[in-house]
Write a protein that holds these residues in place. Structure first.
Motif, short mmCIF file in Angstrom:
data_model
loop_
_atom_site.label_atom_id
_atom_site.label_comp_id
_atom_site.label_asym_id
_atom_site.label_seq_id
_atom_site.Cartn_x
_atom_site.Cartn_y
_atom_site.Cartn_z
N GLU A 62 82.56 70.52 69.83
CA GLU A 62 82.69 69.18 70.07
C GLU A 62 81.75 68.05 69.72
O GLU A 62 81.90 67.03 69.24
N ARG A 63 80.79 68.39 70.36
CA ARG A 63 79.48 67.36 70.16
C ARG A 63 78.51 67.85 69.01
O ARG A 63 77.68 67.08 68.98
N ASN A 64 79.03 68.74 68.19
CA ASN A 64 78.20 69.16 66.98
C ASN A 64 76.80 69.69 67.49
O ASN A 64 75.84 69.37 66.76
N ILE A 65 76.65 70.52 68.44
CA ILE A 65 75.46 71.01 68.84
C ILE A 65 75.49 72.45 68.31
O ILE A 65 76.52 73.21 68.70
N SER A 66 74.61 72.77 67.66
CA SER A 66 74.50 74.11 67.00
C SER A 66 74.28 75.28 67.86
O SER A 66 73.53 75.22 69.00
N LEU A 67 75.04 76.36 68.07
CA LEU A 67 74.79 77.40 69.00
C LEU A 67 74.43 78.99 68.34
O LEU A 67 75.63 79.18 67.51
N ASN A 215 67.97 78.49 60.64
CA ASN A 215 69.06 78.10 61.49
C ASN A 215 69.07 76.58 61.62
O ASN A 215 70.08 75.85 61.63
N ASN A 216 67.84 75.84 61.60
CA ASN A 216 67.61 74.42 61.69
C ASN A 216 68.16 73.78 60.46
O ASN A 216 68.90 72.76 60.51
N ILE A 217 68.05 74.41 59.49
CA ILE A 217 68.49 74.15 58.11
C ILE A 217 69.89 74.12 58.05
O ILE A 217 70.67 73.06 57.55
N ALA A 218 70.58 75.24 58.56
CA ALA A 218 71.99 75.26 58.41
C ALA A 218 72.46 74.39 59.20
O ALA A 218 73.74 73.71 58.75
N ALA A 219 72.00 73.86 60.36
CA ALA A 219 72.58 72.98 61.41
C ALA A 219 72.44 71.78 60.73
O ALA A 219 73.64 70.54 60.65
N ALA A 220 71.38 71.26 59.80
CA ALA A 220 71.26 70.03 59.17
C ALA A 220 72.10 70.06 58.03
O ALA A 220 72.64 68.79 57.68
N LEU A 221 72.45 70.94 57.28
CA LEU A 221 73.33 70.92 56.21
C LEU A 221 74.79 70.76 56.80
O LEU A 221 75.56 69.84 56.07
N GLU A 222 75.07 71.32 57.87
CA GLU A 222 76.56 71.13 58.26
C GLU A 222 76.60 69.62 58.84
O GLU A 222 77.62 68.96 58.80
N TYR A 320 66.69 67.86 58.04
CA TYR A 320 67.77 66.69 57.75
C TYR A 320 67.75 66.04 56.79
O TYR A 320 68.60 65.66 55.96
N ILE A 321 66.38 65.61 56.49
CA ILE A 321 66.29 64.57 55.15
C ILE A 321 66.58 65.12 53.85
O ILE A 321 67.07 64.98 53.08
N GLN A 322 65.95 66.51 53.74
CA GLN A 322 66.25 67.40 52.67
C GLN A 322 67.89 67.60 52.26
O GLN A 322 68.21 67.59 51.39
N ALA A 323 68.39 67.96 53.35
CA ALA A 323 69.85 67.96 53.42
C ALA A 323 70.55 66.70 53.06
O ALA A 323 71.41 66.79 52.00
N MET A 324 70.17 65.52 53.51
CA MET A 324 70.60 64.39 53.05
C MET A 324 70.35 63.88 51.70
O MET A 324 71.38 63.37 50.84
N LEU A 325 69.26 64.43 51.40
CA LEU A 325 68.82 63.91 49.83
C LEU A 325 69.86 65.09 48.95
O LEU A 325 70.11 64.46 47.65
N LEU A 326 69.91 66.14 49.23
CA LEU A 326 70.83 67.18 48.42
C LEU A 326 72.27 66.38 48.41
O LEU A 326 72.84 66.30 47.34
N ALA A 327 72.74 66.03 49.41
CA ALA A 327 74.12 65.30 49.60
C ALA A 327 74.17 64.12 48.52
O ALA A 327 75.06 63.77 47.75
N ARG A 328 73.26 63.32 48.67
CA ARG A 328 72.95 62.16 47.91
C ARG A 328 72.99 62.40 46.60
O ARG A 328 73.94 61.64 45.50
N TYR A 329 72.29 63.63 46.07
CA TYR A 329 72.51 63.91 44.44
C TYR A 329 73.87 64.56 44.64
O TYR A 329 74.11 63.93 43.06
N LEU A 330 74.39 65.13 45.04
CA LEU A 330 75.67 65.71 44.73
C LEU A 330 76.68 64.66 44.70
O LEU A 330 77.82 64.77 44.01
#
Length: 343
Positions: A62-67, A215-222, A320-330
């Motif tokens: 519910e809180r978007n905390i990666s487990l 795992n950190n990157i996967a959470a950032a992508l989500e 998180y920044i790299q995930a955001m930049l990829l999303a912005r490209y897409l």
């Protein structure tokens, strides 16, 4: 931008994780080992087998905390996620890009260019800062070879070709990696990359940090609305966060490898922190794992100037920044995905 919070690492193999109001409670049988407010957390990583209460799983989702669950030795087991919160249009665009051979190849090439560029500058830093302690000529030669491979990678015509160039570059880089180990050479000699299982102390730490970072990157992508399991270079298979494995490539040398080297060269770890099993596999002891995770949390809080945004950020924000930049490209806001290029 997401505020950089903390990841809770539960290293005890016998711990059970439960929910009490707005707090996570760590239990060993009936004894409470500690508790922490959920609002202080961005992720929880458990190295035990006893599990987690359904109530805590639901609260994290519910809180978007990666487990995330890992074996005591650091092997990834599973991640728990809640309802998909991403923009469906963004994910449709991601799936389309991943199936387009030309577009997915261009994204993959940028990731690998970032990997090789950063690996080269790790070597350049070593020749600049420690030229009297290392075989500077040998390391410089490897750096020159990596520099020459970047335009070749840019001209890759297929993913198979790209993987071949990436493998050659990795071989050059790891071929001189032992030169970067300046202290405790007896306990931390490096003869090459090995994994599943690692057979020396250096590889044990590299594999461990790669898993944590993935795992950190996967959470950032989500968090930015992308699907971490649909990649552009790593092939999809059940349970494999392929896109996270794509993005980690540009961060391996500059973040994970340099971190491991600092643990050795600053004598934060030593040979007594590891044990070798009968089959030759090397495992970290519990105390070593705790030390390393504490240092990793501290590393995430260190600041740098992001090379693309030209802003001061914490290292922990880079995924998180790299995930955001990829999303912005897409989404069409950028002409290409800009990899993380460090000097």
């Amino acid at each position: 931008m997401k505020k950089l919070l903390n990841t809770l690492y539960v290293t005890s193999e016998d711990s059970y994780l439960a929910l009490d109001g707005e707090n996570i409670v760590v239990l060993d049988k009936e004894k409470e080992l500690g508790r922490l407010p959920l609002h202080n957390l961005e992720g929880i990583v458990s190295f035990g087998y006893r599990g987690t209460s359904p109530a805590l799983m639901g609260a994290c989702a519910e809180r978007n905390i990666s487990l995330c669950y890992m074996t005591p030795g650091g092997k990834f087991l599973a991640r728990v996620t809640g309802n998909v919160k991403g923009n469906v249009v963004l994910r449709q665009r991601q799936y389309k890009a991943s199936m387009d051979e030309i577009e997915s190849l261009e994204i993959a090439k940028n990731c690998i260019i970032g990997k090789v560029f950063n690996a080269r500058w790790v070597l350049e830093r070593a020749t600049r800062d420690h030229s009297m302690q290392i075989d500077a000529e040998r390391v410089k030669k490897a750096s020159t070879m990596l520099k020459g491979s970047i335009p070749v990678i840019q001209e890759s015509q297929s993913k198979e070709q790209l993987r071949g160039y990436e493998g050659e570059a990795a071989s050059v880089y790891f071929g001189v990696f032992d030169e970067l180990i300046l202290q405790q050479k007896k306990d931390f000699s490096f003869g090459g990359r090995n994994k599943r299982p690692p057979y020396d102390n250096v590889n044990a730490m590299l594999s461990f940090i790669y898993t944590i970072l993935t795992n950190n990157i996967a959470a950032a992508l989500e968090l930015v609305g992308l699907d971490p399991y649909v990649g552009v270079l790593h092939t999809e298979r059940p349970g494999r966060a392929s896109l996270a494995l794509d993005l980690i490539e540009e961060l391996r040398a500059v973040l994970a490898d340099r971190f491991v080297l600092s643990l050795i060269n600053k004598r934060i770890v030593n040979g007594k922190d590891f044990q070798k099993k009968e089959n030759g596999a090397v495992l970290m002891k519990d105390d070593a794992r705790r030390k390393i995770l504490t240092e990793w949390q501290n590393k995430k809080k260190e600041k740098l100037t992001h090379p693309y945004l030209n802003e001061k950020v914490e290292w922990g924000m880079v995924p998180y920044i790299q995930a955001m930049l990829l999303a912005r490209y897409l989404r069409g806001d950028l002409d290409a995905y800009p990899p993380f290029l460090w000097k």
